[in-house]
Write an enzyme that holds these catalytic residues in place. Sequence first.
Site, mmCIF file in Angstrom:
data_model
loop_
_atom_site.group_PDB
_atom_site.id
_atom_site.type_symbol
_atom_site.label_atom_id
_atom_site.label_comp_id
_atom_site.label_asym_id
_atom_site.label_seq_id
_atom_site.Cartn_x
_atom_site.Cartn_y
_atom_site.Cartn_z
ATOM 1 C CG HIS A 5 -1.668 -1.404 1.243
ATOM 2 N ND1 HIS A 5 -2.601 -1.836 0.329
ATOM 3 C CD2 HIS A 5 -1.481 -2.451 2.106
ATOM 4 C CE1 HIS A 5 -2.985 -3.077 0.631
ATOM 5 N NE2 HIS A 5 -2.311 -3.471 1.701
ATOM 6 C CG HIS A 42 0.920 -7.116 2.255
ATOM 7 N ND1 HIS A 42 0.176 -6.078 1.731
ATOM 8 C CD2 HIS A 42 1.733 -7.533 1.263
ATOM 9 C CE1 HIS A 42 0.526 -5.879 0.473
ATOM 10 N NE2 HIS A 42 1.478 -6.753 0.166
ATOM 11 C CD GLU A 71 -1.427 -10.568 4.251
ATOM 12 O OE1 GLU A 71 -1.382 -9.680 5.137
ATOM 13 O OE2 GLU A 71 -1.925 -10.362 3.123
#
Length: 273
Positions: free
Chosen positions: A69, A162, A237
């Site tokens: 992001h 992430h 993640e």
Amino acid sequence: MRRAWILLPLALVAACSSPAAPVASSSSSPTPSTTVPASTTTPSPTTATTTTTATTAAPPPVVVLDPGHNGGNAAHPAQINAPVPDGAGGTKPCNTTGTATDAGYPEHAFTWDVALRTRDLLTAAGVQVVLSRTDDAGVGPCVDARGALGGQVGAAAFVGIHGDGAAAGRRGFHVITSSLDPAGAAVAAASNGLAVDLRDALSAVEPVSDYIGTDGLDRRADLAGLNLSTVPAVYVECGNMRNATDAAWMTSPDGRQAVAQQLAAGVLAFLGR
């Protein structure tokens, strides 16, 4: 995006930053002079030839770190919602805003901080690191551009960082590879090896996911950054930002340093360093 963790001993950081070995100096003992009597026949001298071969140090391996992001994404919906190739024959949005903890700590800030910490550790270990974005205030880049970056810079590995946004009662990290094996069997096998090395490193400091994947590993077909990579690639993640325990760990500078240390350890294991 989603989750992961592991504690690399601080001693490793110091060890990783050892300077290049000094060049040893050499000295030779003087050859004593010899007087040959005039009446003695002196044989023809033999000329010794010494060949010196120059050696060139191998260039450092390149690793792409892709902090998920970006801080400006939320303010530019038209740009991040624009469709881009997904590597599976379709399209998906250029990017997303990511998730956040219940207290408002955003995923993009978490991934940026962890990426910088990991970069510093890898650089100290002699690895050249390329980041997919230069700050935490911009927009994008789009997921297809991120996925292509590893091949463009000749990377040995691509690691997307992430934090997940799953149900609050679930926790743990997991490592994702593409289930499409887009770059062929050899790259797919290397991606799986990278995933295992990162899983093994991170599991030293936090539990593997209790809600997705198997033993901390997952395979997906919908992640363009993985589908479009031509080098070994994974997404990590690092934890569930909606879970109170994971969120506290990911919000803490000590927790983020622990994650970075274990990401670096996993990458170095993959590189054989």
